[in-house]
Design a protein around this motif. Sequence first.
Motif: not given
Length: 140
Positions: A45-50, A98-109
């Motif tokens: 559930g990682f979130v970039s520090p930024f 896709r969001r402004a300056k970021s992206v939420i990625i779901t690993m479907t695998s």
Amino acid sequence: MKNREKMDKAISADIKVLEYLSEKAGDRKTKMEAYLDLMYKANDGFVSPFLRKKESDLVPCQCHVNISDLASDWGWHRATVRSFLDRLEQFGQIERERRAKSVIITMTSLTGHPSSPSLCLSVSSSLSLSLSFSFCVSLS
């Protein structure tokens, strides 16, 4: 050996084996290492520090990152990261929001086994033996 028929084999491999096999030369990560990095991030559930100051309601198997951070982590150009993510999405391995300056990625695998995340890679060899292998890797 030329007369062997197509054989299907299932191979179970620990994540450490794939990490070993994807040894890199230099600071750039391989595609396998980048994929494993995404798997780890989604599993944790990682979130970039930024992005930590922003609201992120992640569900299991998701991470919230920005392309610049991934490019820096992997030693790639941002355009290379975007095309890599495009390709993974085409393969059905990820879904992106896709969001402004970021992206939420779901690993479907990973979503098929919420209690014990795993990855199953299908690798086909077009050698004269026509072998088909399946790797199942547990992240826990």
